[in-house]
Design a protein around this motif. Structure first.
Motif, short mmCIF file in Angstrom:
data_model
loop_
_atom_site.label_atom_id
_atom_site.label_comp_id
_atom_site.label_asym_id
_atom_site.label_seq_id
_atom_site.Cartn_x
_atom_site.Cartn_y
_atom_site.Cartn_z
N SER A 1 0.82 -1.21 0.00
CA SER A 1 0.00 0.00 0.00
C SER A 1 0.85 1.26 0.00
CB SER A 1 -0.92 0.00 1.22
OG SER A 1 -1.74 -1.15 1.25
N ALA B 1 0.99 4.36 -2.61
CA ALA B 1 0.92 5.77 -2.22
C ALA B 1 2.09 6.55 -2.81
CB ALA B 1 0.90 5.90 -0.70
N ASP C 1 2.13 9.76 -5.30
CA ASP C 1 2.95 10.94 -5.05
C ASP C 1 3.73 11.35 -6.28
OD1 ASP C 1 4.72 12.76 -3.17
OD2 ASP C 1 6.12 11.46 -4.24
N LEU D 1 -1.21 17.09 -1.67
CA LEU D 1 -0.63 16.21 -0.65
C LEU D 1 -0.23 17.03 0.58
CD1 LEU D 1 1.45 13.79 -2.89
CD2 LEU D 1 -0.57 13.23 -1.55
N ARG E 1 -3.95 10.86 6.76
CA ARG E 1 -5.13 10.05 6.46
C ARG E 1 -4.78 8.85 5.59
NH1 ARG E 1 -9.31 15.01 5.01
NH2 ARG E 1 -9.48 15.85 7.15
N ILE E 2 -3.88 9.07 4.64
CA ILE E 2 -3.43 7.95 3.80
C ILE E 2 -2.74 6.89 4.66
CG2 ILE E 2 -1.78 7.28 2.01
CD1 ILE E 2 -2.39 9.93 0.60
N ILE F 1 -3.99 3.05 5.21
CA ILE F 1 -3.12 1.91 4.89
C ILE F 1 -3.10 0.91 6.03
CG2 ILE F 1 -0.69 1.27 4.61
CD1 ILE F 1 -0.37 3.79 2.87
#
Length: 316
Positions: A115, A119, A123, A138, A145-146, A150
């Motif tokens: 994961s 991400a 990016d 970002l 939160r990302i 994950i």
């Protein structure tokens, strides 16, 4: 009823083989394993310290790299105790519940790593395709939160696995595991029961996490290449693609062993046990070792910050 008592039970412990057929050389084998674990822990901790202590690295790209390093530390610590216990002290027993806990964390960190790599590809896509809005898209809150998503995804996906194994009955006697750690496919095959549900759920977890992530990463780089090809200058194209090299190498280092492990467990049952053991070790040990090396070599800011941390430690 008597037959059920004799042949159906939950084992108090498993016996880990380690590397089959190489037991006499465990002392020598422990040297490269200990070296790899040391490199993995040292390298990833250096990345974490470098990002934390260098204000110029407080950017989304390096925050995601810190997540990758932290995940690699967790993945390394998941297998280190039992692997070195087998190689150094010939301590092969692991309790049933302890085995399930190790298995949960081992596979959870693998899903987290997949994961995080996804991400990081997002990016790179935002940085290349929409650089003017990169900082606005970002933000620190979005990155947090990302990260939480994950961890939640890995936890929810893997949480049922130990309970699906606990419901199974195992044959009496010493139950042998083919590795020096608890691997889901390995533990599952020791059951004297119908494991159809376990097989299908394990396949669902792989496809819905690592499988989906790999497809989305490919899609991200397809879009990135489309953007790069639209740049007028060949030098600008090369410079832009060069910012992705470290991430591409990290993706290959993780996904190639994952594919190898999956293929061998499903289609290579006739292969010697030593092949299964070595491929699993490559899958779990090599990415945490190589990722810090890749980023320290290919990323000048990371290399400079890591050297600064080392010099500070040396002076201290």
């Amino acid at each position: 009823f008597q037959s059920y008592v004799n042949f159906s039970f939950q084992p108090p412990a498993f016996l880990m083989i380690g590397i089959p057929g190489m037991e006499a050389f465990n002392g020598w084998i422990s040297i490269p394993f200990f070296s790899m674990y040391t490199v993995a822990l040292t390298g990833n901790c250096l990345i974490l310290l470098a990002v934390r202590r260098t204000p110029s690295l407080h950017q989304p790209m390096y925050y995601f790299l810190s997540m990758l390093a932290l995940t690699d530390v967790g993945l390394t610590l998941s297998t280190l105790p039992t692997t070195l216990a087998v190689l150094w002290f010939d301590h092969r027993l692991i309790g049933f519940n302890a085995c399930l806990v190790q298995m949960f964390f081992l596979h959870s960190f693998s899903v987290v790593e997949s994961s995080v790599l996804l991400a990081m590809s997002f990016d790179r896509f935002v940085a290349i395709s929409n650089p003017l809005h990169y900082a606005a898209v970002l933000t620190n809150n979005v990155i947090i939160r990302i990260g939480m998503a994950i961890v939640a995804r890995a936890t929810v996906s893997l949480f049922p696995v130990p309970f699906l194994l606990k419901r199974l009955n195992f044959c009496p006697g010493k139950i042998l595991l083919s590795h020096s750690f608890c691997f889901h496919a390995d533990v599952m095959k020791q059951a004297c029961a119908d494991i159809t549900v376990n097989i299908f759920y394990g396949l669902y977890v792989v496809l819905s996490t690592v499988g989906v992530d790999s497809l989305l990463i490919i899609m991200s780089y397809t879009l990135i290449l489309h953007t790069v090809m639209g740049l007028a200058s060949p030098r600008e194209r090369l410079r832009t693609l060069n910012t992705c090299v470290s991430h591409i190498l990290a993706v290959l280092v993780f996904y190639i062993p994952v594919i190898g492990v999956s293929m061998i467990h499903r289609f290579g049952r006739q292969l010697p046990h030593i092949v299964h053991a070595l491929v699993a070790c490559v899958y779990l040990v090599i990415p945490p070792v190589l990722n810090p090396i890749i980023y320290s070599v290919k990323s000048k800011p990371i290399k400079k910050a890591m050297l600064k941390v080392l010099r500070a430690k040396g002076q201290g």
